[in-house]
Design a protein around this motif. Structure first.
Motif: not given
Lengths: 436, 436
Positions: B387-397
């Motif tokens: 639920x927390x906002x995160x930094x963009x990451x390289x794993x596709x969503x």
């Protein structure tokens, strides 16, 4: 192409009008499909409900019995309704005159099915009544032709749209029975006098016909145990939901060791059973055979759907395809051995208003045990679902019992004892459980 | 009593053995019901699977084509299977010899239905194949007799028990497709080579037959768009559940303005639709006519259920009741106008693995808008449902889109554009939505 099939129609209400429309609108398609025209040549009606029908080319006959004997028709379609005259004498006259008969009249078949089938057999004519049970669902054809390799052990279903509408709506919108009935009447789903539907008699008529088809026994309407839905409360529907069930008014006919059991009553069915999931005015029939268990779901009433069944019956006749009215020769149809309701075996939902004093639960449990009734679950709630322990109070608390399979007799005896013990208020609510 | 109906049976596998058992065990009941004995007089089989069958009084013939021409039989029951010889030549020989034919061979009917129906019509004999579609469910009788007053606009259903078993079990037990398939194979619900079932070909054969019955057009198997269930993941089933749907492998045939649309593919159906609630190996067919919409639910395979349909076909013949194989004379059956799949109109579920960088969602939304595709819902989740906002990451969503009604063409173009934009990883998952 063979000569056209000349149809005489008695009764021009909702269904009759829809039959006329199909025969006229689809005349060329039907003629091509069955190989000959199926043409309305004469009719008889007190009133013509639908003023937009074009009957200018159709001869009007004043008396239905005269229409039935009219040499200008090959088949008589009876859509007047009612178990007595003029429907009965009209159908009898047509059969005796060597004419095939198609009817949607469940009351007539339930009351005189065996005698009329014999008359049809004696005169070598078709007697079809697909529309009499479950409207547009071809359940009679399915039983007497599609599943005839099966020994059928049970046929059961939702056979009255009014009751199913009321029960579905009560639960979905948290309404009381009386409010729901008024709404059904406003929408035209229930009659001004709703007795015939909501007290289970309509379902009983249809069940009597299905039982005869299923077991090869004569129609035996008077043997049916009948209970309607007036006593069902929203609390029952919600408790059923909590316990994993839906409540439906079912007609159930079962082959038991004691004989044929026929009953109409509010019934709890497991939520994942196909019948549990049929809502609103829709009908459904489940046929449990030794090779195939089949569920049919569709419209149980309404002009176009019921007319669809009437026209299918006519087309069978036009094609020259005839099946004995109850699927087998009259000589093979026995008087049914009646299984008494007291011997009904099954699970029960019992809701009691228990007096809130020490020993009540023990008394109830002991009376059940005395009758060898095992309980699958007991739900006892204080009013208002309060979680805190409280002092005993004078307001009765609902106690709901779900039993394992037991007998009607045992349940009745146990409940009589509990009532005489003075630990409950008012009459117990009893709903039978039917496993899929 | 009319002379007995002499039956020759080609093929003694599971269904053939069950047919023999019914004809023998229920001989007197069937004879009484239909008015004449229905007797197995000759058979032909490479192997006899069920060694406990008593065939001592039945003549064995070495060659099925010779059996078909045998003057000692009235009707040939073909249960060998396969669209080519010997099944094809056996059925042709029987029809040309003026014998009625009953078969459960869906591949044969799907490939040669129109030609064989013509042969039956030319020779004035019955050609019945109730068991070829949905096993024990009498759907063919229902369509060609029970609902013949209807213009049918759509026929659709769960026609393959293997696929329905796998999809039901995957969802209920949170299993991957491959594990579920193995389990189905272990239980005998799937073949060692499951291609025919799980890639949709079996469903396509049955759908081709139903479409022909529904629309009065020649069987047109090659027009069917076919997609199987190999690509369906548990994630799709769970997301469908969340959105109010179930995923089923359906065969769907629809009358559209462009012509007849026939397709087999994983399909999302609203949870409260009757077809959504049919689980495990059970089959179901819904027929939407202009007067009646009917759902039939029952066993789609298995020896006894399928044999029930074969024996019902035989009993129609014994009773002398004949209906044209596809419900109408061959002269009335047109070549179908094919509606191209690109023009299919409906809602879509689309699951994308989106690259997690700014602008991805905007790109996807714009490509949809470019094709005039309106979105009913968009579900975008970061991995792990945090639920927390995160930094963009390289794993596709995963991004799931549900569209309002649009066209296959538009969806394909939009997805091609999105792929070329480089904002997704891997192939998009597309599941069509069918409204009840």
């Amino acid at each position: 192409m063979v000569d056209k099939l000349k149809v005489g129609l008695a009764g021009l209400g909702t269904v009759g009008s829809a039959v006329v429309r199909i025969l006229q609108d689809k005349a060329s398609q039907l003629a091509a499909t069955v190989g000959r025209p199926v043409e309305l040549v004469a009719f008889c009606a007190k009133d013509i409900r639908d003023g937009s029908l074009d009957l200018s080319a159709v001869r009007r006959v004043a008396d239905p019995v005269a229409l039935a004997a009219d040499p200008g028709i090959d088949v008589l379609v009876e859509l007047m309704g009612g178990e007595g005259d003029p429907a009965k004498s009209t159908v009898e006259t047509a059969l005796k005159s060597g004419k095939a008969v198609v009817t949607a009249n469940k009351a007539l078949i339930a009351a005189h099915g065996a005698a009329l089938a014999r008359l049809a057999e004696d005169n070598g004519v078709a007697f079809n009544f697909e529309a009499a049970v479950a409207g547009g669902i071809p359940v009679i054809k399915t039983m007497r032709e599609g599943l005839l390799a099966n020994r059928i052990d049970r046929v059961w279903g939702i056979l009255n749209g009014t009751c199913n509408y009321i029960l579905t709506r009560m639960f979905d919108e948290k309404l009381a029975f009386a409010d729901c009935l008024k709404e059904a009447q406003r929408l035209g789903y229930a009659e001004a006098d709703p007795t015939f539907d909501i007290d289970g008699f309509d379902t009983a008529h249809k069940l009597a016909i299905l039982a005869s088809l299923a077991f090869g026994t004569e129609v035996d309407k008077d043997a049916i145990y009948v209970e309607g839905i007036r006593q069902i409360s929203l609390a029952d529907l919600e408790m059923a939901d909590e316990l994993g069930y839906r409540v439906k008014l079912l007609g159930v006919a079962v082959r038991t060791e004691a004989g044929i059991e026929q009953r109409v009553h509010p019934t709890m069915v497991p939520k994942d059973a196909p019948l549990a999931q049929v809502g609103s005015v829709t009908n459904a029939v489940k046929i449990d055979g030794d090779k195939v268990s089949l569920t049919l779901i569709g419209p149980g009433a309404g002009g176009p759907a019921t007319a669809s069944a009437v026209v299918a019956d006519l087309c069978d006749i036009a094609r020259g395809n005839r099946v004995a009215p109850f699927g087998r020769p009259i000589a093979l149809m026995a008087k049914p051995q009646r299984a008494p309701m007291q011997q009904h075996a099954g699970g029960y939902y019992i809701r009691l208003a228990a007096v809130d004093k020490p020993g009540t639960a023990a008394t109830i449990a002991r009376r059940m045990a005395d009758e060898q009734i095992s309980l699958e679950s007991i739900v006892q709630r204080r009013r208002g679902h309060r979680a805190e322990p409280q002092e005993p109070c004078s307001v009765p608390a609902p106690v709901v019992l779900i039993t394992y399979a037991t007998s009607e007799d045992a349940v009745r005896r146990a409940l009589a004892a509990i009532e005489s013990d003075g630990v409950i208020v008012g009459a117990p609510q009893v709903i039978r459980i039917e496993q899929n």
